[in-house]
Motif scaffolding. Structure first.
Motif, PDB file in Angstrom:
ATOM      1  N   TYR A   1       5.363   2.293  -5.709  1.00 35.24           N
ATOM      2  CA  TYR A   1       5.047   0.978  -5.150  1.00 35.24           C
ATOM      3  C   TYR A   1       4.173   0.148  -6.075  1.00 35.24           C
ATOM      4  O   TYR A   1       3.196   0.651  -6.653  1.00 35.24           O
ATOM      5  CB  TYR A   1       4.306   1.121  -3.821  1.00 35.24           C
TER       6      TYR A   1
ATOM      7  N   ASN B   1       4.900  -2.877  -2.098  1.00 38.10           N
ATOM      8  CA  ASN B   1       6.317  -3.203  -2.225  1.00 38.10           C
ATOM      9  C   ASN B   1       6.765  -2.626  -3.560  1.00 38.10           C
ATOM     10  O   ASN B   1       6.073  -2.794  -4.559  1.00 38.10           O
ATOM     11  CB  ASN B   1       6.549  -4.713  -2.194  1.00 38.10           C
TER      12      ASN B   1
ATOM     13  N   LEU C   1       6.265  -8.719  -3.956  1.00 38.34           N
ATOM     14  CA  LEU C   1       4.917  -8.524  -3.426  1.00 38.34           C
ATOM     15  C   LEU C   1       4.057  -9.750  -3.704  1.00 38.34           C
ATOM     16  O   LEU C   1       3.306 -10.197  -2.837  1.00 38.34           O
ATOM     17  CB  LEU C   1       4.281  -7.280  -4.048  1.00 38.34           C
TER      18      LEU C   1
ATOM     19  N   ASP D   1       6.047  -4.453   2.123  1.00 37.04           N
ATOM     20  CA  ASP D   1       6.744  -3.517   3.006  1.00 37.04           C
ATOM     21  C   ASP D   1       5.773  -2.925   4.022  1.00 37.04           C
ATOM     22  O   ASP D   1       6.132  -2.694   5.173  1.00 37.04           O
ATOM     23  CB  ASP D   1       7.372  -2.380   2.186  1.00 37.04           C
TER      24      ASP D   1
END
Length: 123
Positions: free
Chosen positions: A32, A99, A105, A111
């Motif tokens: 991420y 994200n 992002l 997310d």
């Protein structure tokens, strides 16, 4: 379900420093990109800083450039925000988000989001 938990907020005086942390659980942190956002009362949420996965490329908003530093420790599944020379206008709830895609992002498409930590800077 991935969870993000922020820590490190508080009440400080102008010119002080704070270091926020955000730890991910139940997820593979290294895949991420991570970001810090903030929202002050009556204002829209804004991106403060973000860091990519793998290479750790960083982005810092102009309003905090030179004062805030984002970093990550994949071994600890944690992203940090070191905030120096704090100003009253930095007062806000600070959120971390994740994200896999750094560009998304940066646009605010996280997310997963943490619950937020309050930072208050007195003058």
């Amino acid at each position: 379900q991935v969870q993000l938990a922020e820590a490190g907020g508080g009440l400080v005086q102008a010119g002080d420093s704070l270091k926020l942390s955000c730890t991910m659980s139940r997820g593979t942190f290294s895949i991420y990109a991570m970001g810090w956002f903030r929202q002050a009362p009556g204002k829209e949420r804004q991106l403060v800083a973000a860091i990519s996965r793998f290479l750790g490329r960083t982005y810092v908003a102009d309003s905090v450039k030179g004062r805030f530093t984002i970093s990550r420790d994949d071994a600890k599944s944690t992203v940090y925000l070191l905030m120096d020379s704090l100003r009253p206008e930095d007062t806000a709830v600070y959120y971390c988000a994740s994200n896999p895609n750094l560009d998304r992002l940066r646009l605010g498409y996280g997310d997963y989001w943490g619950q937020g930590t309050q930072v208050t800077v007195s003058s």
